[in-house]
Design an enzyme around this catalytic site. Structure first.
Site, mmCIF file in Angstrom:
data_model
loop_
_atom_site.group_PDB
_atom_site.id
_atom_site.type_symbol
_atom_site.label_atom_id
_atom_site.label_comp_id
_atom_site.label_asym_id
_atom_site.label_seq_id
_atom_site.Cartn_x
_atom_site.Cartn_y
_atom_site.Cartn_z
ATOM 1 N N ASP A 64 0.834 -1.197 0.000
ATOM 2 C CA ASP A 64 0.000 0.000 0.000
ATOM 3 C C ASP A 64 0.873 1.253 0.000
ATOM 4 O O ASP A 64 2.042 1.214 -0.400
ATOM 5 C CB ASP A 64 -0.927 -0.027 1.229
ATOM 6 C CG ASP A 64 -2.276 0.589 0.953
ATOM 7 O OD1 ASP A 64 -2.335 1.824 0.795
ATOM 8 O OD2 ASP A 64 -3.286 -0.140 0.897
ATOM 9 N N HIS A 279 -4.157 5.702 3.928
ATOM 10 C CA HIS A 279 -4.846 4.582 3.263
ATOM 11 C C HIS A 279 -4.340 3.238 3.762
ATOM 12 O O HIS A 279 -5.120 2.352 4.127
ATOM 13 C CB HIS A 279 -4.645 4.708 1.751
ATOM 14 C CG HIS A 279 -5.461 3.764 0.932
ATOM 15 N ND1 HIS A 279 -5.058 2.471 0.669
ATOM 16 C CD2 HIS A 279 -6.647 3.922 0.302
ATOM 17 C CE1 HIS A 279 -5.964 1.877 -0.093
ATOM 18 N NE2 HIS A 279 -6.938 2.726 -0.338
ATOM 19 N N SER A 448 -11.115 -0.736 -1.611
ATOM 20 C CA SER A 448 -9.899 -0.770 -0.790
ATOM 21 C C SER A 448 -10.193 -1.206 0.631
ATOM 22 O O SER A 448 -9.306 -1.713 1.320
ATOM 23 C CB SER A 448 -9.246 0.616 -0.746
ATOM 24 O OG SER A 448 -8.514 0.877 -1.901
#
Length: 524
Positions: A64, A279, A448
């Site tokens: 990521d 994220h 996601s």
């Protein structure tokens, strides 16, 4: 792109007004029958199936944009490379990466790390600008005509998207300018719905902004809206204009590698957090946030070690970095990989295919997010993919779409990609609360978020049933879904249509931890 971290319009999100605050923070783990919420029955599985049972730790790699290893809800579950001595600048375990105590950053170098990147399409245009400099449709060599036509098409697409991004940036910047003026006149940093209702202005722009905000405040408080939609919106479209669609922007010198050499393996640094770990930290928390500390949120899996592998910038990941991230994770013991990133173009698919085949050969399960364009990826490109260049498929790969909390026509998340043959399963991906840097927690939406729900489930199965292979774990997850036997709404162009949920993915269902663990117990 950008780990699929896109601005998802508020109107596309399923509201959760029927949930309590505690349920909202953990809805993906709740049970449809018990709680009337279409979670994956994780809590039911712990209560009824796993109580008193022993488990073994499973290393899960989060490929990521970065993971905050010091977050209060993650620090206990961060992987530690015990063969490496921290901070001595030496590659103690001789794996090619010095001081990789918690993972590796393939977007870093001696003097820092990449935050923003161009999109793959932009990089392809930049490459071909050099190749076809001075060439026209009438002068291009016969053998290069097909490539030239692709280049012209790609260049036109970049120019169009750049113009759209500039227009969007102007729009949201203008909205912010007027909104800031309204808030200043109200005189409060975090005005309430009542404050906006009481605000009167002869200015038409201010009145329109007031009305738009009042609609939003039915869903969230002003501070959340301003930070997640307005400020993030300005940042997002600024990034598109300055970096994503800018053919002149190339930050790769920071890394110091040769980006055109896909075989190069040993580059980067050990900063697994990087400049923007929101994220990746959110993904990590969904998988394995500490279930024992009575703070924050609860991950799906209760005995994981999170390995941070940084390969995804704010922009499109490079195939070289994806391949190296997969290989690094596999070589250092990860048994499940979460890949909440994707793009529509691929520079060197072959090198990614080789890495995926390597992971499959080492009994590793790869979990990939389907993407957030509300597209049918049976027909639209979505890389990386489980389909190799020769047409064969990776046997231990799952592609995941996103679902909402209600078992009705809104069950498919409006933004989620789908595909009757390309998407395997769906999992919760709407307003998922999880960990973000500096000990904070926020809601995020996207495939996601759905992918790490499945990654957590896979890790949970491998933890309690360690003899099962990656292929068996995939089979168990797919066979144990809760089938959805009704239609759901989705957009086709400008039209809302009703289609069978069964047409959205291979299994036609939502993953379920309780069912999966019951099924796993029957495998020998």
């Amino acid at each position: 792109m950008n780990n699929f971290k896109k601005l998802i319009p508020l109107l596309l999100l399923a509201a959760l007004p029927f949930l309590s605050s505690a349920q909202k923070a953990n809805w993906q783990n709740l049970d449809l029958k018990k709680d009337s919420i279409f979670g994956i029955s994780t809590e039911k599985a712990y209560t009824e199936l796993l109580k008193g049972k022993k488990s073994t730790p499973v290393i899960v790699a989060v490929l990521d944009g970065g993971v905050d290893l010091n977050h209060e809800d993650l620090k206990r579950v961060i992987w530690i490379n015990k063969k490496e001595v921290a901070g001595n600048g030496v590659d103690d375990d001789k794996n090619g990466y010095a001081d990789d105590v918690h993972g590796w950053n393939f977007l870093g170098g001696k003097n820092g790390s990449i935050e923003f990147e161009a999109l793959e399409l932009t990089r392809l245009v930049r490459r071909d600008n050099v190749r076809f400099a001075g060439v026209t449709a009438t002068t291009v060599a016969e053998k290069d005509k097909a490539d030239y036509e692709t280049y012209i098409k790609n260049r036109s697409e970049v120019e169009k998207e750049l113009a759209t991004a500039k227009s969007s940036l102007d729009g949201i910047s203008g909205f912010k300018f007027v909104l800031d003026a309204v808030v200043k006149k109200i005189g409060k940093e975090n005005p309430t719905q009542a404050d906006f209702e009481a605000f009167k202005s002869p200015d038409q722009q201010e009145t329109r902004v007031k009305e738009a905000v009042l609609d939003v405040l039915k869903e969230m408080d002003f501070k959340t809206f301003y930070e997640t939609q307005i400020e993030e919106g300005v940042k997002y479209y600024t990034g598109q204009v300055k970096y994503n669609y800018n053919v002149d922007y190339d930050p790769r010198a920071i890394v110091g590698d040769n980006p055109d050499n896909s075989k190069e393996r040993f580059y980067g640094n050990n900063d697994i957090k990087g400049p923007d770990a929101l994220h990746g930290s959110h993904v990590a928390g969904i998988i394995g946030a500490d279930r024992t500390n009575k703070i924050g949120v609860m991950g799906v899996a209760d005995n994981v070690l999170i390995m941070g592998v940084r390969n995804t910038p704010n922009g499109d990941e490079r195939d070289k970095d994806v391949a190296n991230a997969i290989r690094y994770a596999v070589d250092n013991g990860a048994k499940v990989l979460n890949m909440s990133f994707g793009k529509a173009y691929s520079w060197d698919k072959a090198v990614v295919d080789e890495a995926v085949k390597y992971a499959v050969s080492k009994d590793v399960l790869l979990v990939h997010a389907a993407g957030n364009e509300n597209a049918d990826i049976d027909v639209e490109n979505n890389f990386p993919t489980n389909k190799y260049l020769d047409g064969s498929l990776a046997s231990s790969w799952l592609t995941v779409g996103a679902s909402g909390p209600k078992d009705d026509e809104t069950l498919k998340a409006a933004f989620s990609n789908y595909g009757k043959t390309s998407v395997d399963v769906f999992a919760p991906g709407v307003r998922i609360t999880s960990t973000v840097p500096e000990n904070k927690y926020i809601e995020e939406d996207g495939t996601s978020m759905a992918a790490p729900v499945v990654t957590g489930l896979a890790a949970l199965i491998r933890s309690y049933y360690p003899k099962l292979t990656a292929v068996q774990v995939k089979e168990i997850i797919m066979k144990s879904v809760v089938k959805v036997n009704h239609n759901v709404s989705t957009m086709k162009g400008a039209e809302t249509v009703s289609i069978p949920f069964a047409d959205l993915c291979v299994t036609g269902g939502i993953v379920n931890a309780y069912n999966a663990l019951k099924l796993a117990a029957t495998y020998k």
